[in-house]
Design a protein around this motif. Structure first.
Motif, mmCIF file in Angstrom:
data_model
loop_
_atom_site.group_PDB
_atom_site.id
_atom_site.type_symbol
_atom_site.label_atom_id
_atom_site.label_comp_id
_atom_site.label_asym_id
_atom_site.label_seq_id
_atom_site.Cartn_x
_atom_site.Cartn_y
_atom_site.Cartn_z
ATOM 1 N N GLY A 168 0.758 -1.239 0.000
ATOM 2 C CA GLY A 168 0.000 0.000 0.000
ATOM 3 C C GLY A 168 0.787 1.287 0.000
ATOM 4 O O GLY A 168 0.205 2.353 0.177
ATOM 5 N N HIS A 169 2.106 1.230 -0.197
ATOM 6 C CA HIS A 169 2.888 2.469 -0.193
ATOM 7 C C HIS A 169 2.867 3.167 -1.557
ATOM 8 O O HIS A 169 3.147 4.366 -1.626
ATOM 9 C CB HIS A 169 4.336 2.177 0.197
ATOM 10 C CG HIS A 169 4.488 1.720 1.614
ATOM 11 N ND1 HIS A 169 4.537 2.591 2.679
ATOM 12 C CD2 HIS A 169 4.587 0.483 2.148
ATOM 13 C CE1 HIS A 169 4.658 1.918 3.809
ATOM 14 N NE2 HIS A 169 4.689 0.631 3.518
ATOM 15 N N CYS A 170 2.559 2.435 -2.621
ATOM 16 C CA CYS A 170 2.572 2.999 -3.973
ATOM 17 C C CYS A 170 1.219 2.771 -4.635
ATOM 18 O O CYS A 170 0.499 1.825 -4.312
ATOM 19 C CB CYS A 170 3.679 2.365 -4.820
ATOM 20 S SG CYS A 170 5.343 2.583 -4.153
ATOM 21 N N VAL A 188 2.195 7.243 -2.028
ATOM 22 C CA VAL A 188 0.919 7.639 -1.437
ATOM 23 C C VAL A 188 1.118 8.497 -0.199
ATOM 24 O O VAL A 188 0.449 9.518 -0.018
ATOM 25 C CB VAL A 188 0.088 6.384 -1.106
ATOM 26 C CG1 VAL A 188 -1.204 6.772 -0.404
ATOM 27 C CG2 VAL A 188 -0.217 5.613 -2.378
ATOM 28 N N LYS A 189 2.034 8.123 0.662
ATOM 29 C CA LYS A 189 2.195 8.824 1.935
ATOM 30 C C LYS A 189 2.671 10.252 1.740
ATOM 31 O O LYS A 189 2.221 11.173 2.430
ATOM 32 C CB LYS A 189 3.167 8.054 2.823
ATOM 33 C CG LYS A 189 3.257 8.572 4.233
ATOM 34 C CD LYS A 189 4.136 7.693 5.099
ATOM 35 C CE LYS A 189 4.180 8.180 6.530
ATOM 36 N NZ LYS A 189 5.032 7.315 7.373
ATOM 37 N N PHE A 213 -3.583 3.097 6.957
ATOM 38 C CA PHE A 213 -4.398 4.273 7.210
ATOM 39 C C PHE A 213 -3.608 5.529 6.884
ATOM 40 O O PHE A 213 -2.378 5.545 6.930
ATOM 41 C CB PHE A 213 -4.865 4.323 8.677
ATOM 42 C CG PHE A 213 -5.743 3.175 9.069
ATOM 43 C CD1 PHE A 213 -7.083 3.168 8.755
ATOM 44 C CD2 PHE A 213 -5.212 2.085 9.740
ATOM 45 C CE1 PHE A 213 -7.895 2.110 9.113
ATOM 46 C CE2 PHE A 213 -6.002 1.017 10.116
ATOM 47 C CZ PHE A 213 -7.353 1.034 9.794
ATOM 48 N N LEU A 214 -4.339 6.576 6.565
ATOM 49 C CA LEU A 214 -3.773 7.896 6.311
ATOM 50 C C LEU A 214 -4.551 8.917 7.124
ATOM 51 O O LEU A 214 -5.745 8.723 7.395
ATOM 52 C CB LEU A 214 -3.862 8.253 4.820
ATOM 53 C CG LEU A 214 -2.979 7.462 3.859
ATOM 54 C CD1 LEU A 214 -3.375 7.761 2.427
ATOM 55 C CD2 LEU A 214 -1.517 7.780 4.068
ATOM 56 N N PRO A 215 -3.900 10.003 7.530
ATOM 57 C CA PRO A 215 -4.642 11.043 8.252
ATOM 58 C C PRO A 215 -5.692 11.679 7.349
ATOM 59 O O PRO A 215 -5.407 12.084 6.224
ATOM 60 C CB PRO A 215 -3.559 12.053 8.654
ATOM 61 C CG PRO A 215 -2.423 11.796 7.707
ATOM 62 C CD PRO A 215 -2.466 10.325 7.380
ATOM 63 N N THR A 216 -6.900 11.741 7.837
ATOM 64 C CA THR A 216 -8.011 12.286 7.060
ATOM 65 C C THR A 216 -7.936 13.803 7.029
ATOM 66 O O THR A 216 -7.623 14.445 8.033
ATOM 67 C CB THR A 216 -9.349 11.835 7.651
ATOM 68 O OG1 THR A 216 -9.363 10.412 7.730
ATOM 69 C CG2 THR A 216 -10.512 12.296 6.790
ATOM 70 N N ILE A 217 -8.225 14.375 5.877
ATOM 71 C CA ILE A 217 -8.227 15.838 5.730
ATOM 72 C C ILE A 217 -9.517 16.389 6.325
ATOM 73 O O ILE A 217 -10.613 16.070 5.850
ATOM 74 C CB ILE A 217 -8.116 16.241 4.251
ATOM 75 C CG1 ILE A 217 -6.846 15.647 3.637
ATOM 76 C CG2 ILE A 217 -8.144 17.752 4.097
ATOM 77 C CD1 ILE A 217 -6.730 15.890 2.151
#
Length: 558
Positions: free
Chosen positions: A79-81, A96-97, A436-440
């Motif tokens: 999931g990094h790309c 992505v990050k 997971f990513l921080p949501t905007i």
């Protein structure tokens, strides 16, 4: 919802539209391996990443060099790309990050589908299926590409399509078909217009086996998540399920050993003999009544269900079968054509994309079964009079005390070790996975306390364009919270201000309260003194209830 009250006998497949996602015009979607992030390619060339748990946008990958619609998106294993293909013939690999482009190349033709190599954590090789040529292997670092064979000659070697999209054996012009990697990426399954699946070694690009599929042009080739089954969608409107007979690891070496044992056969016959030992037909699915053409079929996360979408225009129908071949559900959505379809990797959810750009989330309509929680529970269809027992509410003394369960408080509890998820065979080796990513956060509308005028708001701007404040906060063109004041008064004052040439912000003339009029009448009788009422500030506040100033809201000078 409590898990015990869910009826376990219900089918584990979606039934209704639970929610829909909207952001621009989305064309294609892809889940990461865990199903926590959903990537969507848009018509403006950007990619949006949704946090699927909160249904919020986590990140938007904006490419200034691409304004063409996205045709496919694909995640790397951890999931990094993210790889995206567009109609401007470009392939873009994203970090992505950090929201940065790792590589961008342009091919000679538009890519319909692109897939990253599944055997690498940081893949640099991808498989692209162009619109009107054979599938190709692309090195994203160097930009070099290798065309895959789409047919075999009598000597057993793979043949590449010659110019003008003609095969060497004089077959009809080339028709775009599908290609996909196996689980570890050492083999590539390529379909052609003859109904053949060529199993190609991804290292030396040699055909290892050929399997014949009855059905003409192969439009889709999809593996189940555990790679035990393979799905094909052919031009004869039939979806076929095959069992994968090859080992999951070192499949290329297994084919080489198998071919060495068949010394009595040569050429195409040898490749077909090897191919017959790679796949075995399990079941086929079709609509024998309406003869529906299928689009984007796929497996469920556990491989127990098969789903296919109708390719008819203006129809949003999704068919669900069990692996035994029984049609269990037909989902009917809005009258919009369907462009893409996915099943969630772990949960019983189906995600579909309509031609209008909306993403629909289909979920299970659970029926609560309270008898599983309380065996004496009885469901009533209508109100009934309850007759209590004679001793129902009598106080009964405790005859036996419940013995306390002995708990050893000295035992250490491990809160660090994460148990292996049974849905993922290699979950212990994916600790560096991006889940997971921080949501905007979306900004809230500021409250209009002590502000009943909007600075630098002109009448022309208000009449020509709508402001989010005027629509969402309920303000009129003057930026004032509307009250019981007649509309005609506002129109007259606005017209007078416009005739006077006033280009500044329009002000509303306040009417003094009864208390203010009484004090103004006595203004000449007493010395000028400031009277503070109710501890309010110097600036008066308009009551939000009726839009008029109250008696306690004013500072009066006498």
């Amino acid at each position: 919802m409590n898990v015990p009250i869910i009826d376990p006998l219900q089918g584990d497949f979606p039934e209704i539209i639970e929610e829909y996602l909207q952001h621009g015009s989305m064309k294609c979607i892809a889940f990461n391996r865990r199903g926590t992030l959903l990537a969507a390619g848009c018509a403006d060339g950007n990619c949006v990443i949704w946090d699927f748990e909160t249904r919020g946008i986590s990140k938007e990958l904006q490419d200034k060099d691409c304004v063409a619609p996205i045709t496919s998106v694909c995640w790397s294993k951890y999931g990094h790309c993210l790889l995206s293909s567009a109609t401007d013939k470009s392939l873009t690999l994203w970090d992505v990050k950090n929201s940065e482009k790792i590589a961008r190349i342009t091919l000679q033709q538009t890519t319909l589908h692109a897939r990253l190599h599944p055997g690498s954590c940081t893949p640099s090789v991808c498989l692209a299926c162009p619109l009107s040529s054979a599938p190709i292997l692309v090195d994203l670092n160097t930009g070099s590409s290798t065309v895959l064979p789409v047919s075999v000659s009598d000597n057993g070697c793979g043949n590449l399509p010659i110019p003008r999209n003609k095969f060497a054996d004089g077959s009809p012009p080339f028709t775009p078909t599908a290609a996909t990697f196996n689980r570890h990426g050492d083999l590539i399954y390529v379909g052609n217009s003859k109904g053949e699946i060529l199993i190609v070694d991804s290292t030396n690009i040699k055909v290892r086996a050929v399997f014949q599929v009855l059905g003409g042009v192969i439009k889709n080739i999809v593996f189940s998540r555990n790679s035990h089954y393979l799905l094909t969608n052919s031009n004869d409107r039939v979806i076929r399920i095959y069992e994968n007979l090859l080992p999951l690891k070192a499949a290329s070496e297994y084919l080489t050993k198998m071919a060495d044992k068949l010394n009595d056969l040569q050429g195409v016959e040898k490749l077909k003999e090897v191919g017959s030992k790679c796949l075995s037909l399990v079941r086929d699915f079709q609509d024998s009544i309406s003869r529906t053409q299928w689009k984007t079929p796929c497996f469920s996360g556990d491989g127990e269900w098969v789903v296919g979408a109708s390719a008819s225009k203006g129809e949003h129908k999704i068919y669900i079968w069990d692996r035994a071949g029984r049609l269990v559900k037909i989902l009917e959505g809005p009258k919009e054509a369907l462009t893409d379809l996915l099943w969630h990797p772990v949960r019983p959810l189906v995600i579909s994309v309509s031609i209008t750009g909306f993403v629909y989330i289909w979920a299970k309509d659970y029926t609560e079964n309270w008898s599983a929680f309380a065996p004496d529970f009885k469901e009533l269809e209508e109100n009934e009079e309850y007759v209590e027992r004679e001793d129902e509410f009598d106080l009964i003394p405790e005859t036996e005390k419940v013995k306390e369960v002995g708990v050893n408080e000295d035992v250490k509890i491990d809160i660090i070790t994460v148990e292996k998820d049974t849905a993922f065979s290699d979950s212990d080796a994916s600790q560096d996975e991006l889940c997971f990513l921080p949501t905007i956060p979306s900004p809230d509308i500021p409250e209009q306390e002590d502000k009943y005028l909007m600075n630098s708001l002109k009448l022309d701007d208000c009449t020509q364009s709508s402001s989010p404040f005027s629509d969402e906060a309920g303000l009129n063109v003057n930026g004032i919270i509307p009250g019981p004041r007649p509309i005609s008064d506002t129109v007259v004052e606005n017209s007078v201000a416009a005739d006077a040439g006033d280009t500044t912000s329009l002000k509303r003339k306040r009417k003094p309260s009864a208390k203010g009029l009484e004090l103004q009448a006595e203004k000449g009788k007493k010395p000028l003194t400031k009277i503070k009422s109710s501890g309010k500030s110097l600036k008066s506040k308009i009551s939000r209830k009726n839009g008029t100033p109250s008696e306690d809201d004013e500072d009066v000078y006498l």
